[in-house]
Design an enzyme around this catalytic site. Structure first.
Site: not given
Length: 433
Positions: A199, A294
Site C-alpha cells: 500500500h 505494517h
C-alpha cells in the site's frame, strides 16, 4: 508704470553664430508621426474572459499549487514521515480511528484498487494532451507517450508480486502444519513474515507518477494565444514573429491543433482536477498506513523502492532523447519553454542598487533618458564618495540640456534669471556653468 516684457520661449533661429539653436524635443531627429504609426499593435486582441473562465482558472491555479508541490521537499517528507511516524507507532500505538479499520470505505474501494484509480485518470489525460501537442499523430502517441504508463504498470506489477513472494517464502504460520501462506490463512490462522508494504508503495509511486504526467498542463493556456497570433501572422504573411512555437507547423497541422485544443481542453481541465483530488486522497491514506499498518522497516523499504523507481524512469530514462519513450510534454512544438520568463528575484534587483555599479553595465530602467531610481548609498558613505556621487548633481550635469536651461532662465521660468525673484535655484544647481 513700466512693465517688463517677456521673451518668447521659442526664440527664432538664424544662421549667425550668436543666435542659439534650441530644440525642445528630448529625442531630436525622430519623426513623431512615423514613431506612433510603428508603435501601433498588430496582434489580434484576446476574446473577453467570462466569469466561468475566471473561476475555472482560479481552481486550476489552486490545483497546480497542490499537485506541483516542490519535489525536493516532497520526497524527503515522504521518507521522513515513513520513518519517524512509523517508528513511534511501533513503540507507542496511536489511538484507533476509522482509518485503523481494514474494512473502512477508503481502504476497500480506493487503496486496494489504487492503481486502477490512478490509470482511470492518467490514461485519458495522457491521451488527450498527447494527441493535442502531437497534432493528431496517433503513431507518435503510441510509440512515444503511452509506453510511459505501460512501463509504470509493469514496475507496479513486478514489485507488488515480489513483495508477496518475499512474505510467503520467508514467513511461517502461527500453527504448525501449514507450510504455505494460503493454506494457513484458509484455516483461519495468522501468517507472520516480512511483509513489505504494498500500500505504501502504490500510494507514493502513484502520487509521483500523477505529478509527473500532469506537468504537461504547465503553460497549456498559452497555446490559445499562440494559435491566435500564428493564424493572424499567416493571414497577413507576416514572418517577423520568430518566437511563436507554432511557426514551424504546417497549415494542416495548425488546423488540427486548433480543433483538438478547443475540443479536449475542458475535459483535460476536469481530469487534472480529478488527479489532484486523487493525489490528496492518496496522501491521506498514506498517513493512515503510517499510523496503523505494517512495521517501520517494511514501510521504509517500500517507500525507497517507490522513489527509486520514479527517479529511474522520470529523471534518468525518459529525459534521454535517444531512448523511448519521450518525456512529458514533448510534441511537435515546444510551448512550455516559450512560457518561461527569467525570474528576477530580490537579490538581482538589489544588485542593481548597490553602490559602485554604473548604468552602462547595469540595465537600470529609464524614462525619457532619466533613471527611475537612483543608486542606493550606505548611510556612512560621503555624498561625493566613490560610487556614491550626489544624485542631484549627477542628474543636473548628465541629463539636463544646457540650451533648454538657458532658455528657461532667459524668460521662460520664473526666477531663473531675475535676481529679485523668490524662486531661486539652490547653490548646488548651477545651471549657468
Amino acid at each position: 508704470m513700466a512693465t517688463k516684457g517677456r521673451r518668447p520661449i521659442h526664440t527664432p533661429t538664424g544662421n549667425s553664430p550668436s543666435s542659439p539653436k534650441t530644440n525642445m524635443n528630448f529625442r531630436p531627429g525622430i519623426n513623431d508621426t512615423t514613431t506612433r504609426a510603428e508603435a501601433k499593435g498588430t496582434r489580434p486582441t484576446a476574446t473577453p474572459t467570462s466569469i466561468k473562465e475566471v473561476l475555472t482558472m482560479m481552481v486550476l491555479h489552486v490545483c497546480k499549487k497542490i499537485i506541483f508541490f516542490d519535489i525536493n521537499l516532497k520526497v524527503p517528507l515522504y521518507m521522513g514521515s515513513l520513518f519517524f511516524i512509523s517508528l513511534i507507532g511501533d513503540f507507542l500505538p496511536y489511538p484507533k480511528t476509522y482509518l485503523a479499520r481494514s474494512d473502512n470505505l477508503f481502504n476497500i474501494y480506493f487503496v486496494k484498487m489504487g492503481w486502477a484509480w490512478t490509470l482511470l485518470f492518467a490514461v485519458p489525460f495522457l491521451v488527450m494532451t498527447s494527441i493535442t501537442i502531437c497534432c493528431g499523430d496517433h503513431q507518435r502517441i503510441v510509440r512515444k507517450h503511452l509506453p510511459r504508463l505501460g512501463i509504470a504498470t509493469v514496475f507496479w506489477f513486478i514489485w507488488t508480486k515480489l513483495f508477496n513472494v518475499i512474505e510467503s517464502s520467508y514467513g511461517r504460520c502461527n500453527i504448525r502444519g501449514f507450510d504455505t501462506k494460503s493454506s494457513c490463512l484458509k484455516a483461519g490462522h495468522l501468517w507472520s513474515g516480512f511483509d513489505i508494504s504494498g500500500h505504501a508503495f502504490i500510494l507514493i509511486y502513484a502520487s509521483l507518477l500523477m505529478m509527473e504526467e500532469a506537468r504537461v498542463i504547465i503553460g497549456w493556456e498559452s497555446i490559445k494565444e499562440h494559435l491566435r497570433n500564428e493564424e493572424h501572422n499567416r493571414s497577413k504573411n507576416d514572418n517577423s514573429q520568430t518566437t511563436n512555437p507554432l511557426k514551424s507547423l504546417k497549415d494542416n497541422d495548425l488546423k488540427v491543433l486548433k480543433h483538438l485544443y478547443t475540443r479536449y481542453t475542458p475535459t483535460i481541465r476536469l481530469l487534472f482536477i480529478g488527479m489532484t483530488m486523487l493525489q490528496l486522497l492518496w496522501d491521506i491514506m498514506l498517513v493512515g498506513t503510517m499510523l496503523y499498518y505494517h512495521r517501520m522497516v517494511e514501510k521504509v523499504i517500500s517507500g525507497i523502492i517507490a522513489v527509486l523507481t520514479w527517479f529511474f524512469t522520470y529523471r534518468v530514462w525518459y529525459p534521454a532523447q535517444s531512448l523511448l519513450p519521450d518525456m512529458v510534454g514533448r510534441g511537435m512544438f515546444n510551448y512550455q519553454s516559450s512560457n518561461r520568463q527569467p525570474e528576477v528575484g530580490l537579490r538581482r534587483r538589489a544588485s542593481l542598487l548597490q553602490p559602485g555599479t554604473s548604468s552602462q553595465t547595469q540595465d537600470i530602467p529609464k524614462f525619457m533618458g532619466m533613471p527611475l531610481y537612483a543608486a542606493r548609498q550606505p548611510q556612512n558613505a560621503s555624498p561625493t564618495g566613490s560610487g556614491g556621487a550626489d544624485v542631484n548633481a549627477s542628474f543636473a550635469s548628465t541629463t539636463m540640456n544646457p540650451n533648454i536651461m538657458g532658455r528657461l532662465g532667459s524668460g521662460g521660468a520664473p526666477g531663473a534669471s531675475d535676481p529679485n525673484s523668490r524662486y531661486q535655484p539652490r547653490s548646488r544647481f548651477n545651471f549657468n556653468e
